[in-house]
Design an enzyme around this catalytic site. Structure first.
Site, PDB file in Angstrom:
ATOM      1  N   ARG A 167      40.358 -32.012 -22.483  1.00  0.00           N
ATOM      2  CA  ARG A 167      40.433 -31.852 -23.937  1.00  0.00           C
ATOM      3  C   ARG A 167      41.702 -31.109 -24.326  1.00  0.00           C
ATOM      4  NH1 ARG A 167      37.494 -34.856 -22.500  1.00  0.00           N
ATOM      5  NH2 ARG A 167      35.272 -35.120 -22.858  1.00  0.00           N
ATOM      6  N   SER A 249      31.172 -32.379 -30.559  1.00  0.00           N
ATOM      7  CA  SER A 249      30.966 -31.312 -29.578  1.00  0.00           C
ATOM      8  C   SER A 249      31.879 -30.136 -29.910  1.00  0.00           C
ATOM      9  CB  SER A 249      31.271 -31.827 -28.169  1.00  0.00           C
ATOM     10  OG  SER A 249      30.397 -32.888 -27.829  1.00  0.00           O
ATOM     11  N   GLU A 345      36.345 -26.520 -28.889  1.00  0.00           N
ATOM     12  CA  GLU A 345      37.191 -27.716 -28.869  1.00  0.00           C
ATOM     13  C   GLU A 345      38.032 -27.865 -30.131  1.00  0.00           C
ATOM     14  OE1 GLU A 345      35.766 -31.531 -27.834  1.00  0.00           O
ATOM     15  OE2 GLU A 345      34.535 -30.862 -26.159  1.00  0.00           O
TER      16      GLU A 345
END
Length: 349
Positions: A167, A249, A345
């Site tokens: 990520r 998420s 994130e």
């Protein structure tokens, strides 16, 4: 180049947080980005770099944006090349990611089906190195074109130059950041190309997909079947941002050593974990959050989704401050119980 002033951003971020941009420029072509750089003098080196906004699906806004917001709306999709070993497909940075994935299947170019229904734009996909159900963007990436916000020149990056990580990419780091040559606030991605190998091979080694095989009895699904399964799985687990504001998420799945994992298993035998190729162990952040009792709880109008603890939601009128207060409380709980600091994130501005 028209620059709008005092623009409401609620509809431009998937969390649905109310905030305003003092200046917002919409760019719909490479030429528009070049014109923007020239007209606004970004090469002069603003103290605060502009905010590049794609689909707004990986963003938490904590207040009005006082720097320039560049809204990327560059479209276009095409199959660039078919070779013996694969296809090269290209899309404008402003294209919807999910719509692009569906389009590739319609063109007979499978390979992105495991990444179906991820919200956001094509241009944001390499920034985040999106991933799901056993596939990461870097596995299918070919190259991208971007415009340097200091010079107005277009440049191309391959996978190695993008510095992909979990990520993560060079676009998430400032020039003086830990990765050295960062491009955060220094470039606008205008188009992205993908390499889809032949012969196509399904990626099925994921528990949810294995359950679908068992349920349907389809042991050799084609790409369209996997696409449909992934869409069904995501819709069952994750809230639709059009209905409940969220950024998908919220935390990265942490990785630990074998010894750390063994210590956690000794205390919590049901912890969800996956061995990685490098010998480390990836833990399911959602399980850790759920184990700390956060599912369904909240702070103000920000809450933890009842069906998936990894997702934070806007229950109506949540501020960015409430979202981040909730996130920090979750981080504290998980750290106190497991000794693991969860990393968010989304980009927080």
């Amino acid at each position: 180049m028209l620059v709008e002033k005092n623009v409401a951003l609620q509809s431009y971020n998937s969390f649905g947080i109310q905030a305003r941009a003092l200046k917002l420029a919409r760019v719909r072509s490479q030429e528009a980005v070049e014109q923007l750089v020239s007209g606004l003098g970004l090469n002069g080196g603003d103290a605060v770099p502009p905010l590049v906004l794609g689909g707004g699906s990986n963003l938490v806004i904590t207040g009005d944006i006082k720097t320039l917001v560049i809204k990327v709306e560059i479209t276009g999709r095409r199959v660039l090349e078919e070779q013996e070993k694969g296809f090269v497909v290209e899309a404008g940075a402003g294209e919807s990611w999910h719509d692009f994935v569906a389009w590739t299947l319609e063109q007979g170019c499978p390979g992105l089906e495991n990444l179906a229904l991820i919200p956001g734009s094509v241009g944001a996909s390499p920034v985040q190195n999106i991933g799901a159900y056993g596939v990461e963007l870097q596995d299918r990436f070919h190259s991208l074109d971007a415009v340097d916000l200091r010079t107005g020149r277009t440049f191309t990056l391959n996978a190695a130059q993008c510095g992909f990580g979990y990520r993560d990419s060079v676009f998430k780091h400032a020039p003086s950041g830990e990765k050295g040559l960062g491009l955060a606030g220094r470039a606008v991605i205008i188009r992205v190309r993908f390499w889809l190998p032949k012969p196509w091979k399904p990626v099925l080694g994921y528990a949810d997909l294995e359950r679908k095989i068992a349920e349907t009895g389809i042991e050799q699904p084609d790409a369209r079947q996997i696409f449909d399964w992934v869409c069904a799985i995501r819709r069952a687990k994750l809230p639709d941002p059009a209905v409940i504001g969220n950024a998908g998420s919220f935390f990265k799945n942490p990785t630990v050593s074998v010894e750390q994992c063994a210590d956690i298993i000794a205390r919590d035998p049901k912890v969800v974990h996956y061995p990685m190729a490098d010998g480390s162990i990836k833990l399911a952040a959602g399980w850790l959050i759920d184990a700390c009792g956060w599912k369904g709880r909240g702070v103000g109008n920000a809450g933890v989704y009842e069906k998936q603890a990894l997702v934070l939601v806007n229950r109506g009128g949540a501020t960015g401050g409430e979202v981040m207060t909730l996130a920090k409380a979750i981080q504290t709980s998980v750290y106190e119980r497991f000794g693991i600091l969860l990393e968010p994130e989304p980009v927080v501005v």
